[in-house]
Write a protein that holds these residues in place. Structure first.
Motif: not given
Length: 392
Positions: A68-79
């Motif tokens: 899995i490749i992803d450089h983005e951080p978790v944000t409130e929107i992701d929840l």
């Protein structure tokens, strides 16, 4: 890149423990298919709600490795719709936050986490995987990854989620698969569709029946060509069927064209961008030879309001459908997706359109100058979209 999970050598036969673990699915698709799954290397790009569902299904099925490749951080929107992240993981890398939960689902799967930006990866990076699944990216990024996969003769999927709407695209280049069926007295046609042919038939006897093992081959087009290809004549020849073609196809093509000319961004609700987007939809609808009456401002408004949103039920449907297609492809069983699936959650429909640069006669005539008839009917331009979703 970090490696997580336990993994047995893929060149060894499937163990008794694995047979017990995967008993239900082995009963469905057999030991040989399970062995193909356990040796497969899958790349999943972007770890959002749709990728959560894909990862869950593939890991539980027992693929060999998942990167899995992803450089983005978790944000409130992701929840809102992602079940591998939580309030405590806000600020962490999205793929790294999901990794412990994915690994816990099936420790036998080798899980690799890559926190690089996928845009920094050279084309040869994608050649290390049997299948690349790119999710929630812009059109140009899709086509660049698709091209890299084609150079390496690797299979490619693109999938995205926009609220109630979504899509899955497949480019398997050339894919052979086997269908089992009871032998018929009717002879099989060598060329079943413009893209599917029968390349071999074997027989076996089961009890008192003769079973045919029919090997078929599907030929695919890359996304760049499919996105500019016409609908097959079967969708446009009959007026009733033409009206049933979902306007989501025109909207998606318009969205990808908008992204192509705006560095990957989504259209906003500004008057100028709404006018540009509406014009693009109008153009794409006509290119597909669809009746202008089959799309209206209310659908455009709904599509635009859903852009960038994630809904768990839609992610579950699309993620499950894509993962099942990957399993079918790896096991060389069942008819694969050919080649664009669209999902409209408001109407609860999921049509599949085979899009290839094969032009029906009327388009060839138009291209050669034999037809010059045009229409001046236009779509209504959306000048604004109220925040409450109520249009004029």
């Amino acid at each position: 890149m970090s490696n997580q999970g336990n993994h047995e050598a893929s060149n060894q036969g499937i163990s008794a423990d694995e047979i017990a673990l995967y008993d239900r699915q082995i009963r469905l698709w057999g030991v040989q298919a399970q062995e193909k799954l356990r040796s497969a290397k899958i790349l999943l790009v972007t770890c959002k709600a749709l990728a959560n569902e894909i990862a869950k299904n593939l890991v539980l099925a027992g693929v060999g490795s998942l990167t899995i490749i992803d450089h983005e951080p978790v944000t409130e929107i992701d929840l809102g719709a992602q079940f591998f992240v939580s309030q405590e993981t806000i600020g962490q890398n999205r793929a790294e936050a999901a990794a412990p939960h994915i690994r816990a689902m099936n420790p036998r799967v080798l899980l690799n986490i890559d926190t690089d930006n996928v845009h920094t990866k050279p084309p040869e990076f994608f050649g290390a995987f049997d299948i690349t699944i790119a999710t929630d990216l812009d059109f140009m990024t899709y086509t660049n990854i698709n091209a890299a996969c084609r150079i390496a003769s690797r299979r490619f999927y693109a999938a995205g989620l926009h609220g109630f709407y979504g899509y899955v695209f497949a480019d398997l280049i050339s894919h052979d698969f086997v269908i089992e069926r009871e032998k018929s007295n009717v002879s099989s046609h060598g060329q079943e569709t413009p893209t599917r042919s029968i390349v071999g038939i074997a027989t076996k006897r089961e009890n008192d029946k003769v079973i045919e093992l029919v090997t078929k081959r599907e030929i695919y087009s890359p996304l760049l060509l499919a996105n500019s290809s016409p609908l097959p004549e079967e969708f446009t020849r009959i007026a009733r069927k033409k009206k049933q073609v979902t306007p989501l196809l025109s909207c998606l093509r318009a969205l990808w064209e908008f992204q192509r000319t705006s560095n990957g961004k989504l259209p906003t609700f500004s008057r100028s961008e709404l006018e540009v987007f509406t014009t693009l939809v109008n153009e794409r609808h006509r290119e597909l030879q669809l009746d202008i009456s089959s799309i209206d401002s209310s659908f455009l408004r709904s599509f635009l309001e859903n852009l960038g949103c994630e809904l768990s039920p839609v992610a579950a449907f699309l993620g499950g459908s894509l993962a099942q297609d990957v399993i079918n492809v790896l096991s060389l069983r069942e008819q694969p997706l050919q080649n664009l699936l669209l999902f409209d959650g408001e109407k609860n429909i999921a049509p599949i359109y085979p899009l290839h640069p094969i032009f029906p006669p009327q388009i060839e005539h138009m291209a050669s100058g034999e037809h010059h008839t045009t229409t001046t009917t236009s779509l209504p331009v959306l000048n604004s979209i109220p925040s409450n979703g109520v249009g004029p």
